[in-house]
Design an enzyme around this catalytic site. Structure first.
Site, mmCIF file in Angstrom:
data_model
loop_
_atom_site.group_PDB
_atom_site.id
_atom_site.type_symbol
_atom_site.label_atom_id
_atom_site.label_comp_id
_atom_site.label_asym_id
_atom_site.label_seq_id
_atom_site.Cartn_x
_atom_site.Cartn_y
_atom_site.Cartn_z
ATOM 1 C CD GLN A 1 1.186 22.119 -8.065
ATOM 2 O OE1 GLN A 1 2.415 22.239 -7.997
ATOM 3 N NE2 GLN A 1 0.581 21.584 -9.101
ATOM 4 C CB THR A 2 -3.686 19.417 -5.410
ATOM 5 O OG1 THR A 2 -2.739 18.935 -6.355
ATOM 6 C CG2 THR A 2 -5.090 19.126 -5.892
ATOM 7 N N GLY B 1 0.023 14.462 0.242
ATOM 8 C CA GLY B 1 0.568 13.250 0.849
ATOM 9 C C GLY B 1 1.424 13.564 2.062
ATOM 10 N NE ARG C 1 -6.494 -22.847 -11.866
ATOM 11 C CZ ARG C 1 -7.163 -23.223 -10.779
ATOM 12 N NH1 ARG C 1 -6.534 -23.785 -9.752
ATOM 13 N NH2 ARG C 1 -8.466 -23.046 -10.718
ATOM 14 N NE ARG D 1 -6.200 -13.975 -21.562
ATOM 15 C CZ ARG D 1 -6.742 -14.665 -20.569
ATOM 16 N NH1 ARG D 1 -7.067 -14.052 -19.435
ATOM 17 N NH2 ARG D 1 -6.957 -15.957 -20.682
ATOM 18 N N GLY E 1 -10.144 -16.891 -10.821
ATOM 19 C CA GLY E 1 -10.670 -16.586 -9.491
ATOM 20 C C GLY E 1 -9.574 -16.272 -8.483
ATOM 21 C CB THR F 1 -4.976 10.859 -11.647
ATOM 22 O OG1 THR F 1 -5.925 9.935 -12.154
ATOM 23 C CG2 THR F 1 -5.666 12.156 -11.250
ATOM 24 C CD GLU G 1 4.158 14.365 -10.009
ATOM 25 O OE1 GLU G 1 4.656 15.280 -10.685
ATOM 26 O OE2 GLU G 1 3.946 14.462 -8.780
ATOM 27 C CG ASP H 1 -6.005 13.769 -16.120
ATOM 28 O OD1 ASP H 1 -6.521 12.976 -15.320
ATOM 29 O OD2 ASP H 1 -6.365 13.864 -17.321
#
Ligand SMILES: Cc1cc2nc3c(=O)[nH]c(=O)nc-3n(C[C@H](O)[C@H](O)[C@H](O)COP(=O)(O)OP(=O)(O)OC[C@H]3O[C@@H](n4cnc5c(N)ncnc54)[C@H](O)[C@@H]3O)c2cc1C
Ligand SMILES: Cc1cc2nc3c(=O)[nH]c(=O)nc-3n(C[C@H](O)[C@H](O)[C@H](O)COP(=O)(O)OP(=O)(O)OC[C@H]3O[C@@H](n4cnc5c(N)ncnc54)[C@H](O)[C@@H]3O)c2cc1C
Lengths: 650, 650
Positions: free
Chosen positions: A148-149, A188, A319, A342, A410, A431, A433, A435
């Site tokens: 398509q694009t 793709g 950790r 977080r 790290g 982006t 399907e 944007d």
């Protein structure tokens, strides 16, 4: 373990920490696992596929970082080839084959064969076309892509430049690429693989342009795979962030390529032998089928987030870093409020988005069933809900993947951690399907229209428009799921009302994304609150996750909610986090990922992270002796010698 | 151009759009360019370096996406080798060499030689040590790395496990890695390159542990580069997101390696022949020198952001997409409020961060001058300002790089766009030189202490503590730079006050990042408002950028500012954006990047984006014929044949 007072060596401590954290799980993870996968059978099927697939030598997950793009592509083809063999051996359905490929956790060269090429033909092809092409597509006797694009046109499908001009003399369409910018791009599986394409092109009939239509076009010979005459095909080059390496996104130009009239997909619109255009009966019907991928994307996001948060919570559990405490050990980094604040909301998102994905999947199926009977009544609701969730889920998943990766310090920046790979592969989902910023506008337009028409639904209707009219001032300290959801509906109603009063969006240029977010948040909250009231498997820990999602969503909306007491809200967030924390490992274990699936040195089930990092690093091909010497002789020696001479001159 | 009424072909239109946008620049970019670079001379030096370096065949920027990690590393060494030659030819200083390497826009294998190894030795070595080692370091007769982090310990330097035990019998230190987790890890340039290291190790004297100290250690032979006995060295493996590919981050283990007592860096602490420890005169002096990299990082962030936003604004200027307007053309995507609202604040950040970088650079120099005289009075201020800006600038730069990349839609995900590379390379900046979440805690601690001590400075003092005590309620509609800055100081004072009242941070687990952000925002605002009042080069357009920064910062803080009229604020943002928009190309041109430096198909100066994409894709090595055939024969043919047989059986 630490109770002996003698700290273990850090690598032994890591295993002990993981075992201890796991032993604190307060709920039965089995029903939660089934709920996450859909049901017990879906989980069993998944686990069975993992068992089969993880023994296939061709799927070399830890080897990926050491393969070149060439090798990744070749390995991708080898996987598809082998899995096609397995499909026949195991009598897999098309869907099982797709799931098996998904289990490998990577984006493969011709993944669009099954997710775009095949569905588009099945939904938009005539019965005759499906009869003719369907079996070959299923069997992969042909391999397809979805073109398509164009280089110059993505979002703007109406402006596509590729033409398909009907030639009544020969009863053919002539496909042509009139300009450089009309070159198909980003397709793709096209660059090196596909034998066929579904091509979007402007239909020209008797000198009249009738807009983009879909054509079934052969690209390469089925004899020797050579490119057929009139097609120029190539690969568009590598992708950013080292992502989607195995995929041959391609370009395609047509130089007056002729295809039979039969090859226009014609379930809806048709062209007669005489070159007459036959209108589609319902324009909307065409559109409905295109929403399939958006419904699928929510599921994928849940699994990516699930993997990322499993890795990150496991690593942050073992950790230890910081001031040594009474037990002679530095704290586990998950125990810092700034860390769990977080991570736990990401875990909550993964769970809540799972509820969204299942809900929307059911809505999509209901809509499709109606559409098949020519009834488009559910389309507006499902279209907007899917658009809002495409934006919200893909955006928050990307943000979550990023936060989860960063939280690992790290080591999170090592490719061996796995978090970077998940992030990179998901990046274009905001982006393609649609944007996200373009979809925001569709969501806002529908919301404003509903507002202006005075639509009012029961607040708890689970509709994406349920917020409309919910303008009663919210309470200052919402705590229950129901009140938090109502607060978010109020906020959506209010920001939509304010937006509707603007002259235009230049007066508030950031508004569209904000309004779309408010609409999406309210929708998610409604479904989450409803799920909580209906009861969720796993009991309290899962309930708390849903509540944490609602609390942090309200926190993120505080700028729109000046009446809400932020301090009380945050205290509730703190309390919810503290309650969830002991179950964090159990809640990630519930996804059921094997070490093979996670392919992460930091996310290993037993917590032996340092051993895993050491093993991967010391095996790294970059440590072989000979190339090293080559570079020494070629460059480093010269640098050092030049330096020595210079020092001698001083 | 569009005025003829006949739309140009899109690729010609792109050039025309760029020329037109450039012609609308309303200000003289030359003084702005000088200001961005520091001064006219700095700009000339930069431009001169670009001219030299861009002609060096070894610097093959567009070739990078096609190199393997091996090739990137080898190319990195070749660049360093060649540039060392150029250094001698052109009589570059150490600093000019560093700038020349920076101009290549990539992170090179031994970049830490000059940014960590050399500065640490110069700052912490004794005069005798500097006399002995300095010339060889300068001339690169030895190549160094900085080995602090261990597999088990990053943030937590006090917990490092590597030991350096003094042996009075031989007058040596014995370096040893007692555990797996004590393995040095993440050490840039160590894996394959460095001949020497500065190693952080726990000093043990007469059975007593005296904390981490620095040691100068040879790793590889200067004869043949072979690893010296007792050292185990290797590369830790590839990094996430395809980033830092050229760098050989390494690991290092010591098996009782002996080095002379002389090799402990001893400007401050010393060990005598008898094994007595001599305390450093000022513990703080050691620390001051370590802030150098943080001061540098702000400059790097400005240039990365500058590149990313130049690329993105240029592309969005020529990209047209959407409903065709009266001129027969789809709108330029930069003209959508939802696009410019994303991009212009990033441009504003790049400009404002430039002011911050220069301001902090001067502060750092002033502090260093005092420190050299044994005066640490500026250290607390500069330490906290640098910490707050390390967090704020690296975080916002990363966010800006991400937003700028996403704004380019699908093509932004191509490696040829360049935005992904900038993003990936900057990603670890939020982690190294102090993990941002750990630094947040330092900022918050200092702010709370100041609050509790009742510190009060003149509001316009430009100190990072200028906000303290500024608790008078803000006006509801701040418009001037001065009022916006005062609003942000009020907000910082208020959130610090609230935080100080919490029992502990479990009551508000997200608080530290939020409070640190408020402190940082207030600091930036003070400097920005001051710069505006002092006057900036370029006049109105640059002033508007600074104002836009202040407006959008207040917008981002609305949750903390319930009294501020959000609608009025956003109308100002809309107006500022609309005013800046015609100068957007001029404001990015002002950075002065050449196409060579940007190395981006989407950021080309003349707007010929589609030609650039086409050229890069069609040249891509992945389009060569032969490997393609190999994969066809190996896999694709088998897939298709199996499919054909299956169809035949039906
Ligand atoms: C990994 C990947 C795989 C893909 N695979 C395929 C494939 O197999 N087949 C295929 O056909 N395509 C494919 N695509 C292309 C994809 O569908 C497009 O990239 C997508 O539709 C976005 O369009 P665009 O790239 O033209 O972005 P653009 O539309 O050019 O967007 C650029 C910017 O403009 C803004 N913008 C654009 N229009 C508007 C508007 N009307 N209002 C406001 N803002 C606007 C956007 O928000 C964005 O910031 C793929 C893309 C990627 C990245
Ligand atoms: C690209 C790159 C290059 C590097 N180069 C070098 C080099 O050349 N030489 C060298 O010596 N090192 C180098 N490093 C290592 C770097 O300095 C460390 O990664 C960094 O200091 C962070 O430490 P860490 O990785 O141990 O993270 P950790 O401290 O383990 O952090 C993990 C998580 O715990 C949290 N956390 C940790 N401590 C606390 C605390 N006290 N309170 C609250 N939260 C906490 C963090 O926020 C983070 O989320 C490099 C790293 C990278 C990524």
């Amino acid at each position: 373990m630490a109770s002996t007072g003698v700290p273990l060596e850090a690598r032994a401590q890591a295993r002990a920490d993981m075992a201890r954290a796991r032993s604190r799980t307060s709920f039965d993870i089995v029903p939660v696992r089934h709920w996450l996968h859909g049901d017990a059978e879906a989980w069993e099927n998944h686990a069975q596929l993992v068992r089969i697939v993880s023994h296939e030598a061709v799927v070399n997950l830890p080897g990926r970082p050491f393969m070149s793009r060439e090798e990744r592509y070749a390995n991708g083809q080898a996987i598809i080839n082998r899995f096609n063999e397995l499909r026949i051996q195991n009598q897999w359905s098309d869907e099982q084959l797709e799931r098996a490929l998904l289990v490998t956790g990577q984006i493969l060269p011709s993944s669009l064969h099954a997710t775009a090429f095949q569905p588009v033909i099945l939904r938009q092809g005539s019965d005759e076309q499906i009869r003719l092409w369907g079996p070959a597509i299923s069997a992969r006797a042909i391999i397809g892509c979805y073109a398509q694009t164009e280089l110059g046109h993505g979002t703007d499908v109406a402006a596509l430049e590729t033409t398909a001009t009907f030639d009544p003399k020969t009863d053919e369409f002539v496909l042509h690429s009139p300009t450089l910018t009309s070159t198909k791009w980003w397709i793709g599986g096209l660059g090196r693989t596909a034998t066929h394409a579904v091509v979007q092109a402007q239909l020209h009939l008797q000198g009249k342009a009738l807009g983009p239509h879909l054509f079934f076009v052969q690209l390469r010979s089925l004899e020797d795979h050579s490119t057929l005459p009139g097609r120029t095909i190539g690969d568009i080059g590598p992708k950013a962030l080292g992502a989607h390496q195995a995929v041959d996104h391609g370009f395609l130009r047509f130089d007056s390529v002729r295809i039979p009239r039969f090859n226009m997909l014609s379930k809806f619109a048709k062209v007669t032998r005489e070159g007459q255009y036959v209108q589609p009966p319902h324009a909307k019907l065409v559109y409905g089928g295109m929403l399939y991928i958006r419904a699928q994307m929510n599921h994928h996001a849940v699994w990516l987030l699930g993997k990322a948060i499993t890795i990150s919570i496991r690593y942050c559990t073992i950790r230890r870093q910081g001031k040594v405490g009474a037990d002679g050990l530095a704290p586990q980094v998950i125990s810092y409020p700034s860390t769990y604040y977080r991570l736990l909301p990401i875990l909550a998102n993964a769970y809540v988005f799972n509820a969204i994905a299942h809900h929307l999947h059911a809505e999509y199926e209901a809509m499709s069933a109606l559409l098949a009977r020519g009834d488009a009544s559910l389309l507006p609701e499902v279209h907007i809900a899917l658009a809002a969730m495409k934006v919200l889920v893909s955006t928050d998943a990307l943000a979550g993947l990023d936060i989860a990766r960063r939280a690992m310090g790290g080591h999170g920046f090592s490719e061996f951690a796995g978090g970077g790979r998940l992030l990179a592969d998901h990046t274009p989902a905001v982006t393609y399907e649609g944007d996200n910023y373009v979809l925001d506008k569709q969501v806002v337009r529908a919301a404003v229209k509903g507002h202006q028409m005075g639509v009012q639904l029961p607040a708890e209707s689970l509709s994406v428009f349920a917020f409309l009219g919910q303008l009663a001032a919210p309470m200052s300290a919402p705590v229950s799921a129901r009140d938090l959801a109502q607060t978010l509906r109020y906020r959506a109603a209010n920001v939509v009302k304010n937006f509707a009063q603007l002259k235009d969006s230049t007066q508030d240029p950031g508004a569209e994304a904000r309004v779309s977010r408010a609409v999406g948040d309210a929708y998610v909250a409604g479904i989450a609150a409803n799920a909580l009231e209906q009861g969720l498997p796993g009991g309290e820990p899962v309930h708390r996750l849903f509540l944490l999602h609602l609390l942090t969503t309200v926190e993120s909306a505080l700028a729109d909610l000046p009446n809400v007491d932020s301090r009380a809200l945050r205290a509730h967030i703190g309390a919810a986090c503290a309650d969830i924390l002991p179950d964090a490992i159990g809640l990630t274990d519930a996804f059921g990922f094997t070490d093979w699936e996670l392919d992460s040195a930091l996310g290993v089930y037993d917590g032996a992270v340092y051993d895993a990092l050491w093993e991967r690093a010391s095996k790294s091909g970059f440590n072989a002796a000979s190339p090293h010497e080559k570079e020494y002789k070629a460059h480093i020696m010269a640098i050092l010698e030049r330096g020595r001479k210079e020092v001698a001159r001083l």
